[in-house]
Design a protein around this motif. Structure first.
Motif, PDB file in Angstrom:
ATOM      1  N   UNK A 128       0.834  -1.206   0.000  1.00 61.08           N
ATOM      2  CA  UNK A 128       0.000   0.000   0.000  1.00 61.08           C
ATOM      3  C   UNK A 128       0.867   1.254   0.000  1.00 61.08           C
ATOM      4  N   UNK A 129       2.012   1.192   0.686  1.00 57.78           N
ATOM      5  CA  UNK A 129       2.930   2.327   0.686  1.00 57.78           C
ATOM      6  C   UNK A 129       3.499   2.594  -0.696  1.00 57.78           C
ATOM      7  N   UNK A 154       3.207  -8.312  -4.552  1.00 65.25           N
ATOM      8  CA  UNK A 154       3.835  -7.318  -5.412  1.00 65.25           C
ATOM      9  C   UNK A 154       2.824  -6.245  -5.769  1.00 65.25           C
ATOM     10  N   UNK A 155       3.305  -5.117  -6.272  1.00 63.40           N
ATOM     11  CA  UNK A 155       2.434  -4.076  -6.825  1.00 63.40           C
ATOM     12  C   UNK A 155       2.473  -4.200  -8.335  1.00 63.40           C
ATOM     13  N   UNK A 156       1.314  -4.334  -8.955  1.00 61.01           N
ATOM     14  CA  UNK A 156       1.212  -4.474 -10.402  1.00 61.01           C
ATOM     15  C   UNK A 156       0.867  -3.114 -11.016  1.00 61.01           C
ATOM     16  N   UNK A 157       1.663  -2.675 -11.956  1.00 61.77           N
ATOM     17  CA  UNK A 157       1.362  -1.467 -12.726  1.00 61.77           C
ATOM     18  C   UNK A 157       0.889  -1.917 -14.101  1.00 61.77           C
ATOM     19  N   UNK A 158      -0.368  -1.649 -14.406  1.00 63.84           N
ATOM     20  CA  UNK A 158      -0.931  -2.022 -15.696  1.00 63.84           C
ATOM     21  C   UNK A 158      -0.826  -0.843 -16.652  1.00 63.84           C
ATOM     22  N   UNK A 323      -7.708   3.587  -4.179  1.00 61.51           N
ATOM     23  CA  UNK A 323      -8.340   2.581  -3.314  1.00 61.51           C
ATOM     24  C   UNK A 323      -9.573   1.938  -3.920  1.00 61.51           C
ATOM     25  N   UNK A 324      -9.519   1.656  -5.205  1.00 53.45           N
ATOM     26  CA  UNK A 324     -10.596   0.940  -5.868  1.00 53.45           C
ATOM     27  C   UNK A 324     -10.450  -0.558  -5.601  1.00 53.45           C
ATOM     28  N   UNK A 325     -11.563  -1.291  -5.718  1.00 54.42           N
ATOM     29  CA  UNK A 325     -11.517  -2.749  -5.663  1.00 54.42           C
ATOM     30  C   UNK A 325     -11.804  -3.295  -7.053  1.00 54.42           C
ATOM     31  N   UNK A 326     -10.953  -4.216  -7.480  1.00 55.95           N
ATOM     32  CA  UNK A 326     -11.001  -4.760  -8.843  1.00 55.95           C
ATOM     33  C   UNK A 326     -11.733  -6.101  -8.842  1.00 55.95           C
ATOM     34  N   UNK A 327     -12.629  -6.299  -9.813  1.00 51.46           N
ATOM     35  CA  UNK A 327     -13.348  -7.567  -9.957  1.00 51.46           C
ATOM     36  C   UNK A 327     -13.414  -7.960 -11.426  1.00 51.46           C
ATOM     37  N   UNK A 328     -13.756  -9.231 -11.666  1.00 55.65           N
ATOM     38  CA  UNK A 328     -14.001  -9.659 -13.035  1.00 55.65           C
ATOM     39  C   UNK A 328     -15.493  -9.848 -13.297  1.00 55.65           C
ATOM     40  N   UNK A 329     -16.337  -9.282 -12.429  1.00 55.46           N
ATOM     41  CA  UNK A 329     -17.772  -9.242 -12.686  1.00 55.46           C
ATOM     42  C   UNK A 329     -18.009  -8.191 -13.758  1.00 55.46           C
ATOM     43  N   UNK A 330     -18.743  -8.543 -14.797  1.00 60.80           N
ATOM     44  CA  UNK A 330     -18.908  -7.618 -15.913  1.00 60.80           C
ATOM     45  C   UNK A 330     -19.868  -6.483 -15.575  1.00 60.80           C
TER      46      UNK A 330
END
Length: 382
Positions: A128-129, A154-158, A323-330
């Motif tokens: 988070x930091x 890890x932190x993923x940068x897309x 601080x979004x939450x990511x999902x694969x719900x369409x």
């Protein structure tokens, strides 16, 4: 002044939590959804999981029971691990909860709480930091998002452009050992600018109710997406009988709003499942990453998926939200603000994303619990 970086989902979406306005799937409906029985309520998410996850009724019930147990175990394990707690991940296939710790000495306490333990180098606070340092760098053209991948520590940068991602990482000065660059074709957009459907309107636009709430004075209203209206914006139920006003609103940076009902808008604890039934809301306990989750929206109805990540910063054309939450719900345009729920526990309000329900995609939501805490709101659960 912006609340703590809790609120970050950008939504578009559907009338998810029933209010005394048009909540039925068909346009122009003006009646409240029927009060479900306990058995009906239990079946609504189970049936959606059977459809979207390809589960048998027994498997769907088993999954929801395991997730409910995981929520309690996670809280106990976090307390036992103390400062060594590094986050958790729920596996919907094995029905096991894995709790990460940054000190091997804490593994035994975590396992005693009923979870699997895994020792990691960074943990969620360190990740988070790193995300906060990337936030401070301000983003870059060609970079889509960055988030803590708790499962892989890890932190993923897309990014559409990996050179742009590397430029962001360099300018932020973060530890490169904790960062992974992932190329993507996604281009997130907001889902709030379609007129029509059975949600609420504000001027020429339309958004959706997230969850019914009451404020500190007992006044009723609902939480929704901040990009749907600024403070003072008038809101109206789809059938025109109910009205309200935006009393709190933040976007970008965060994306949340509180609309106070001013006339003939009565709160219920229901989420519209778009099949003639409803899901009741019993609380707002946070489901672990990996949990199954369902979303209600006026464009695409009731769809399910999995929580993939939390604490993701998403770069929209209108600005970056944190601080979004990511999902694969369409989800699709018009689903903004609709409810995300796991079992009967409210999780958040539909934001933006990429893709569609015909081809699949990524959808982000605003966590609801921090919104309630920040503005002193209470979720309506009865």
């Amino acid at each position: 002044m912006r609340p703590s970086p809790i609120i970050s989902a950008i939504g578009t979406g559907a009338l998810a939590l029933g209010m005394s306005i048009a909540v039925a799937p068909s346009a122009g409906a003006t009646t409240l959804p029927a009060e479900p029985t306990t058995d009906d309520v239990a079946a609504t998410m189970e049936e959606a999981l059977e459809r979207d996850f390809g589960l048998t009724p027994f498997e769907a019930e088993e999954l929801l029971e395991a997730q409910d147990a995981a929520i309690d175990i996670d809280a106990e394990a976090a307390e036992a691990a103390g400062d060594s707690y590094g986050g958790s991940v729920f596996d919907a296939d094995t029905l096991e909860l894995t709790v990460h710790v940054t000190d091997a000495a804490a593994a035994e306490q975590v396992e005693a709480a009923g979870a699997e333990a895994a020792v990691v180098d960074h943990g969620h606070e360190t990740l988070a930091g790193v995300v906060e340092e990337l936030d401070a760098a301000g983003g870059a053209d060609g970079v889509v998002s960055w988030y803590p991948d708790v499962e892989n520590d890890t932190v993923v940068v897309q990014a559409n452009d990996t050179d742009a991602a590397q430029s962001l990482i360099d300018s932020a000065g973060v530890d490169t050992a904790a960062v992974e660059v992932e190329q993507t074709n996604e281009t997130p957009e907001l889902y709030a600018d379609i007129v029509g459907g059975d949600a609420y309107t504000m001027g020429g636009g339309r958004c959706s109710i997230g969850f019914a709430v009451t404020d500190g004075s007992g006044n009723e209203g609902f939480v929704t997406a901040g990009h749907c209206g600024t403070v003072g914006t008038s809101a109206e139920s789809e059938d025109g009988t109910g009205s309200g006003v935006f009393e709190e609103s933040i976007f970008p940076g965060n994306d949340a709003a509180f609309v106070a009902a001013t006339d003939n808008w009565d709160a219920t604890n229901l989420v519209n499942t778009y099949d003639g039934d409803n899901q009741t809301v019993g609380g707002s306990d946070e489901a672990p990453i990996g949990s199954a989750i369902c979303r209600s929206g006026s464009t695409t109805g009731w769809e399910c998926g999995t929580i993939e990540a939390r604490g993701e910063s998403v770069s929209y054309p209108e600005g970056t939200v944190e601080d979004m939450t990511r999902t694969d719900a369409c989800a699709e345009p018009g689903d903004s603000g609709g409810s995300f729920i796991a079992g009967d526990q409210a999780q958040g309000m539909t934001s933006g994303g990429s893709g569609s329900c015909s081809g699949g995609g990524t959808t982000y939501y605003q966590e609801v619990a921090p919104v309630l805490d920040t503005w002193g709101l209470d979720l309506v659960t009865s």
